[in-house]
Design an enzyme around this catalytic site. Structure first.
Site, short mmCIF file in Angstrom:
data_model
loop_
_atom_site.label_atom_id
_atom_site.label_comp_id
_atom_site.label_asym_id
_atom_site.label_seq_id
_atom_site.Cartn_x
_atom_site.Cartn_y
_atom_site.Cartn_z
N TYR A 53 -8.47 -3.76 9.56
CA TYR A 53 -7.04 -3.73 9.30
C TYR A 53 -6.30 -4.69 10.23
O TYR A 53 -6.60 -4.78 11.42
CB TYR A 53 -6.47 -2.33 9.46
CG TYR A 53 -6.88 -1.36 8.37
CD1 TYR A 53 -7.59 -1.78 7.25
CD2 TYR A 53 -6.56 -0.01 8.46
CE1 TYR A 53 -7.96 -0.88 6.26
CE2 TYR A 53 -6.92 0.90 7.48
CZ TYR A 53 -7.62 0.46 6.38
OH TYR A 53 -8.00 1.34 5.40
N PRO A 212 -2.93 7.22 -2.86
CA PRO A 212 -2.55 8.41 -3.63
C PRO A 212 -1.41 8.17 -4.61
O PRO A 212 -1.23 8.95 -5.54
CB PRO A 212 -2.14 9.40 -2.54
CG PRO A 212 -1.69 8.54 -1.40
CD PRO A 212 -2.62 7.36 -1.43
N LEU A 213 -0.67 7.08 -4.43
CA LEU A 213 0.44 6.78 -5.34
C LEU A 213 0.16 5.54 -6.18
O LEU A 213 1.07 4.94 -6.74
CB LEU A 213 1.74 6.60 -4.55
CG LEU A 213 2.19 7.84 -3.76
CD1 LEU A 213 3.48 7.55 -3.01
CD2 LEU A 213 2.36 9.05 -4.68
N ALA A 214 -1.12 5.18 -6.28
CA ALA A 214 -1.54 4.07 -7.15
C ALA A 214 -0.73 2.81 -6.87
O ALA A 214 -0.13 2.20 -7.77
CB ALA A 214 -1.42 4.46 -8.63
N GLY A 216 2.05 2.42 -5.53
CA GLY A 216 3.48 2.56 -5.78
C GLY A 216 3.85 2.91 -7.20
O GLY A 216 5.00 3.28 -7.47
N GLY A 219 5.31 6.26 -7.46
CA GLY A 219 6.40 6.50 -6.51
C GLY A 219 7.78 6.29 -7.11
O GLY A 219 8.73 6.02 -6.37
N GLY A 220 7.90 6.39 -8.43
CA GLY A 220 9.20 6.17 -9.07
C GLY A 220 9.46 4.70 -9.32
O GLY A 220 10.59 4.23 -9.21
#
Length: 323
Positions: A53, A212-214, A216, A219-220
């Site tokens: 990273y 976990p939110l693919a 974004g 995430g809306g």
């Protein structure tokens, strides 16, 4: 904050894992310190990183940032369960990557130096190395554990059969084996439900979902674009592929009165074998927003509706495809 045991171990970790991949490339060092301090303030004790990273070969920029934060004292290291990873290339010479005994030894020592600590709580294989036998892998990890340099061993991106091979090899050596598996898992990506989750559950391996939110999408993203937020070409392409599902999802989140990102994370915490999804906040505000997840309880009706919007593989193998 809520805590749970990591897999079959006695180790207590927070139900949200702080991902640090943004530290350095996206988030400044000063802001990274503030996010980590805030994580401790709200009770998050589980941090995840990797030697690659920072994305400058061989530098381990993110580990260095965490190490300098640990060095500030105040119990920062003692309060943190730190998980880091090896596998990726840290140089342009043979044996500067993968999972040979040689690289495991060198990579562990390098991560310890960058992190400014004398032990790593969870040392993870970032990917499976098909050319290194598990007996070699475990022998190297056993040496590190005997030396007090690591406490537990985890994996990332392993298939279900890799988990089985790893655990059976560890069992033959009377070694604890894997205690965690980081898998790509979210409402849009559910393949791990076929083999990985059942294997992890059977062997007592805690699952730590990444992305976990693919990226974004969960995430809306639709409402954000409507408000003028820009999106990368990659996100736009995936958005168009899944637009119908995302429209239904965001509408359902509105019915629940919850933010889409929080529903996506809460759904993961309702899944078998999952210990803690990795959240990667770029700001303190994003971190604080994720704390709502722990208060969201999805009933059977809500879970069923999410399954309708985002059908999984149909259950576990072989039932999911055999009949």
């Amino acid at each position: 904050m809520e805590y749970g045991q990591l897999g079959r171990t006695g180790l207590q970790v927070s139900k949200l894992c702080l991902g640090t991949m943004n530290f350095g490339p996206v988030t400044t060092e000063e802001d990274s310190y503030a996010i980590m301090d805030r994580a401790h303030e709200v009770g998050i004790n589980f941090f995840d990183t990797a030697n690659v990273y920072g994305w400058k070969t061989g530098e381990g920029i993110t580990e260095q940032i965490i190490g300098r934060w640990f060095a500030k004292g105040g119990g920062r290291r003692e309060k943190t369960v730190i998980a880091t990873k090896l596998y990726g290339s840290m140089g342009d010479w043979p044996n500067d990557n993968l999972l040979s005994a040689l690289n495991i030894r060198r990579a562990a020592d390098a991560s310890l130096k960058r992190l400014q600590t004398d032990y790593i709580d969870i040392y993870q294989a970032h990917h499976v190395d098909r050319n290194t036998p598990f007996d070699e892998f475990w022998e190297a990890m056993e040496v590190l554990r005997q030396q007090g340099k690591i406490l537990y061993v985890g994996s990332s991106n392993f298939a279900g059969w890799h988990l089985v091979k790893a655990q059976e090899a560890a069992k033959r050596r009377n070694f604890l084996g894997l205690v965690s598996e980081q898998s790509h898992y979210n409402l849009l990506t559910r393949t791990v439900e076929l083999e990985v989750l059942p294997a992890a559950e059977d062997y007592g391996i805690g699952v730590i979902p990444w992305s976990p939110l693919a990226s974004g999408l969960l995430g809306g993203v639709l409402r954000k674009i409507e408000k003028g937020r820009s999106a990368s070409d990659h996100v736009v392409a995936r958005l168009e592929k899944h637009r119908d599902k995302l429209e239904q999802y965001e509408a359902f989140c509105d019915e629940l009165g919850e933010e889409p990102a929080n529903v996506g994370l809460a759904w993961l915490l309702h899944q078998r074998a999952v210990t803690a999804p990795i959240i990667g906040p770029r700001t303190i505000e994003q971190l604080d927003g994720a704390l709502r997840v722990l208060e969201i309880k999805l009933d059977e009706k809500a879970l069923a509706r999410l399954d309708e919007i985002f059908p999984g593989p149909g259950g576990t193998a072989p039932e999911a495809y055999a009949w």
